[in-house]
Enzyme design. Structure first.
Site, short mmCIF file in Angstrom:
data_model
loop_
_atom_site.label_atom_id
_atom_site.label_comp_id
_atom_site.label_asym_id
_atom_site.label_seq_id
_atom_site.Cartn_x
_atom_site.Cartn_y
_atom_site.Cartn_z
N THR A 248 0.85 -1.20 0.00
CA THR A 248 0.00 0.00 0.00
C THR A 248 0.89 1.25 0.00
OG1 THR A 248 -1.84 -1.06 1.09
CG2 THR A 248 -1.60 1.27 1.54
N ARG A 276 -14.56 -6.60 -0.47
CA ARG A 276 -13.88 -6.30 0.80
C ARG A 276 -13.31 -4.88 0.75
NH1 ARG A 276 -8.39 -4.71 2.33
NH2 ARG A 276 -8.03 -5.42 4.46
N VAL A 277 -13.51 -4.11 1.79
CA VAL A 277 -12.92 -2.77 1.90
C VAL A 277 -12.05 -2.76 3.15
CG1 VAL A 277 -13.39 -0.33 2.23
CG2 VAL A 277 -14.84 -1.68 0.69
N GLY A 278 -10.84 -2.27 3.01
CA GLY A 278 -9.92 -2.22 4.14
C GLY A 278 -9.94 -0.88 4.84
N ASP A 279 -8.87 -0.60 5.52
CA ASP A 279 -8.77 0.64 6.30
C ASP A 279 -8.40 1.85 5.45
OD1 ASP A 279 -6.25 -0.66 5.87
OD2 ASP A 279 -5.34 0.76 7.27
N THR A 299 -0.52 1.46 6.98
CA THR A 299 -0.45 0.29 6.10
C THR A 299 -0.33 -0.95 6.97
OG1 THR A 299 0.87 -0.87 4.45
CG2 THR A 299 2.06 0.70 5.83
N GLY A 300 -0.98 -2.01 6.54
CA GLY A 300 -0.92 -3.24 7.32
C GLY A 300 -2.23 -3.98 7.22
N GLY A 302 -5.63 -4.47 7.33
CA GLY A 302 -6.65 -3.43 7.34
C GLY A 302 -7.75 -3.63 8.35
N1 ASP Z 1 -4.14 -1.76 4.83
C1 ASP Z 1 -4.36 -2.27 3.50
C2 ASP Z 1 -5.65 -3.01 3.46
O1 ASP Z 1 -5.94 -3.71 4.39
C3 ASP Z 1 -3.29 -3.19 3.06
C4 ASP Z 1 -1.90 -2.67 3.20
O2 ASP Z 1 -1.66 -1.71 3.89
O3 ASP Z 1 -1.02 -3.23 2.62
O4 ASP Z 1 -6.34 -2.91 2.48
#
Ligand code: ASP
Length: 388
Positions: A248, A276-279, A299-300, A302
């Site tokens: 990300t 799916r929707v992340g953070d 990032t991480g 989500g």
């Molecule tokens: N945080 C992002 C998500 O979960 C993924 C990422 O940061 O690599 O969509």
């Protein structure tokens, strides 16, 4: 964090331009734009611990204290948390491609600030540069969903008035961060999703791209590796590493008026369920900016950043808990989020230019620009050991 594949849906798409797309990846890997970056730095102390301890014992030690990475910072970017690039396994060309990618993004944002542009425009420019770079999981090079599509999320926030815009699950926008900015400036809403968001972006002048635009061989291999792993089969080390390297992108900046801004853009997680929707597109989870506290891009994993309201909590710890940026970021990333069962990192910048990039994941690619024009890139664990 990884979702299980829905059987029967894989390979239903016809990939018409794999050779051209692979060539584009290769071109990305061979970027030769010079950069004025200095690697390394950081404050290493304490003993190696945690899952990455083996590698870190040789490479450097994690930091056990919350203290800022740098001061007098005006702009910073990240290229994702997750499995780190390993110095001994990374070719000089690949190292250069990553450092150039991060430095190019910094330079794109710097150009905006140098001509008196605001922090929102600077983070948008920096993130666009990373979205156009196939090495990163945003825009071109976004990861695949479980049914071999691409659904992208992005958000942007202005610290001076808490204005924000975001898009989720877009499938036809080349630069989702610009769509997010349009939502902020040209709509009464904060978050648009799916087809409506694609249509809104097109209606406001963003030329649509087909799904094939996002295709890269590395992300395809990562999807295959994730599917093999989900079935208990072995996949190649490189493909698995790519699957775990989340990639990300994000940016934080402060401008001449000391206004803060933050932006984040992603393809999400490899093999995620469609829908799916992340953070990343969620204000207060993946992105937050508030003058007086912080500009932050996460990032991480989500789902964990969503449940932990990561970047809003960081800001609140500063505003209501009296913590400085490094202490607040450390508290959220190292103390709170791992207890929810996930890992990742954040870039965080306060109005004075104090910058920190704590992460609980093995690595987090990032770079920053200081007031004197120096660009620092950090891609290896010994340059940026995880905080413990
Ligand atoms: N945080 C992002 C998500 O979960 C993924 C990422 O940061 O690599 O969509």
């Amino acid at each position: 964090m990884r979702t299980r594949p829905r059987t029967g849906t894989l390979m239903t798409r016809a990939w018409t331009l794999p050779v051209l797309a692979a060539a584009a990846v290769a071109a990305g890997l061979l970027t030769t734009v010079p950069y004025g970056s200095a690697g390394g730095g950081g404050a290493d102390d304490g003993a190696a611990a945690g899952p990455a301890a083996g590698r870190l014992a040789a490479a450097g030690a994690p930091r056990g204290k919350a203290r800022p990475d740098a001061r007098h910072v005006v702009l910073a970017v990240h290229g994702g948390a997750g499995t780190a690039l390993q110095r001994d396994e990374t070719s000089p060309e690949r190292e250069k491609a990553y450092r150039d990618g991060l430095a190019d993004a910094i330079r794109a944002g710097k150009k905006v600030l140098d001509r008196g542009g605001d922090s929102v425009s600077a983070v948008e420019a920096a993130v666009r540069s990373l979205e156009d770079n196939p090495l990163f999981n945003a825009g071109k090079g976004a990861v695949f969903t479980t049914d071999a599509g691409h659904e992208l999320d992005a958000s942007i926030m202005r610290g001076s008035d808490l204005a924000a815009g975001a898009v989720a699950g877009v499938r036809h926008v080349r630069n989702p961060i610009s769509a997010a900015r349009l939502v902020m400036t040209k709509s009464p809403h904060v978050l648009l999703a799916g087809e409506g968001a694609d249509d809104f972006a097109a209606a406001h002048g963003l030329r649509p791209v087909t799904q094939d635009y996002y295709w890269t061989q590395a992300r395809w291999d990562a999807l295959m590796a994730a599917k093999k792993k989900a079935k208990g089969a072995r996949a190649s080390g490189a493909a698995l590493a790519d699957e775990q390297a989340k990639g990300t992108v994000g940016a934080v900046a402060r401008d001449g008026k000391r206004d803060l801004a933050a932006a984040t853009s992603t393809g999400g997680l490899t093999n995620k369920l469609s829908g799916r929707v992340g953070d990343s597109p969620v204000v207060g989870a993946g992105t937050y900016a508030k003058n007086g506290t912080v500009a932050a891009s996460a990032t991480g994993d989500g789902e964990i950043f969503l449940r932990g309201a990561a970047t809003a909590t960081l800001s609140n710890l500063m505003e209501f808990g009296g913590k400085d940026v490094a202490a607040a970021a450390y508290e959220v990333l190292v103390k709170r989020l791992p207890k929810l069962g996930g890992e990742g990192g954040v870039i965080a910048l306060d109005g004075e230019g104090t910058f920190d990039a704590p992460h609980s994941s093995e690595g987090m690619l990032h770079a920053y620009l200081t007031e004197d024009g120096t660009i620092v890139t950090k891609i290896f664990p010994d340059e940026t050991p995880p905080h413990t």
